[in-house]
Design a protein around this motif. Structure first.
Motif, PDB file in Angstrom:
ATOM      1  N   LYS A 108      10.849  64.893  54.454  1.00  0.00           N
ATOM      2  CA  LYS A 108      10.764  63.459  54.723  1.00  0.00           C
ATOM      3  C   LYS A 108      11.263  63.149  56.133  1.00  0.00           C
ATOM      4  O   LYS A 108      12.416  63.412  56.470  1.00  0.00           O
ATOM      5  CB  LYS A 108      11.591  62.683  53.691  1.00  0.00           C
ATOM      6  N   GLN A 109      10.428  62.556  56.941  1.00  0.00           N
ATOM      7  CA  GLN A 109      10.765  62.313  58.342  1.00  0.00           C
ATOM      8  C   GLN A 109      12.005  61.448  58.505  1.00  0.00           C
ATOM      9  O   GLN A 109      12.822  61.688  59.402  1.00  0.00           O
ATOM     10  CB  GLN A 109       9.594  61.650  59.062  1.00  0.00           C
ATOM     11  N   SER A 110      12.137  60.449  57.655  1.00  0.00           N
ATOM     12  CA  SER A 110      13.254  59.516  57.804  1.00  0.00           C
ATOM     13  C   SER A 110      14.603  60.174  57.523  1.00  0.00           C
ATOM     14  O   SER A 110      15.651  59.621  57.839  1.00  0.00           O
ATOM     15  CB  SER A 110      13.073  58.311  56.893  1.00  0.00           C
ATOM     16  N   THR A 111      14.586  61.365  56.922  1.00  0.00           N
ATOM     17  CA  THR A 111      15.821  62.116  56.685  1.00  0.00           C
ATOM     18  C   THR A 111      16.433  62.616  57.984  1.00  0.00           C
ATOM     19  O   THR A 111      17.638  62.793  58.087  1.00  0.00           O
ATOM     20  CB  THR A 111      15.531  63.319  55.764  1.00  0.00           C
ATOM     21  N   ASP A 113      17.747  62.935  61.748  1.00  0.00           N
ATOM     22  CA  ASP A 113      18.509  62.059  62.637  1.00  0.00           C
ATOM     23  C   ASP A 113      18.197  62.276  64.106  1.00  0.00           C
ATOM     24  O   ASP A 113      18.383  61.369  64.922  1.00  0.00           O
ATOM     25  CB  ASP A 113      20.017  62.298  62.415  1.00  0.00           C
TER      26      ASP A 113
END
Length: 125
Positions: A108-111, A113
């Motif tokens: 998941k990209q949003s994981t 940072d």
């Protein structure tokens, strides 16, 4: 602040290999999940591979499984992506990314940072 720099992209013919590298500075590798994503022209960025640094467990997208291998070198603070049997559909900008949290979903990209600037991989037919 973690700074990621990718290298190793280029132009190859179908069936050939490339090795991408991602160098990290400004952080401790052992606390991160490292991942590779790619974005082809006109398409959304997608997950390619990831590695849980502390365990060494690796994960791959189905489209690259058996052809790509991710590895890491803690002493050098680098992760690599060995890409074999390249196909024209592998053409994309490849991004290195890092996770600095204890809960995550590797695909998941949003994981993630931190992100590198990307390196272009072009596979001709």
């Amino acid at each position: 602040q973690v700074h990621l720099v990718e290298s190793g992209g280029g132009l190859v013919q179908a069936g050939e290999s490339l090795r991408l590298s991602c160098a990290s500075s400004g952080g401790t590798f052992s606390t991160y999940v490292m991942g590779w994503f790619r974005q082809a022209p006109g398409k959304e960025r997608e997950f390619v591979a990831a590695m849980e640094w502390s365990s060494g467990n690796t994960y791959y997208a189905d489209s690259v499984k058996g052809r790509f291998t991710m590895s890491g070198d803690n002493a050098k603070n680098t992760v690599d992506l060995q890409m074999n049997s390249l196909k024209p559909e592998d053409t994309a900008v490849y991004y290195c990314a890092a996770v600095r949290r204890t809960t995550y979903i590797v695909g998941k990209q949003s994981t993630y940072d931190y992100w590198g600037q990307g390196t272009q991989v072009t596979v001709s037919s």
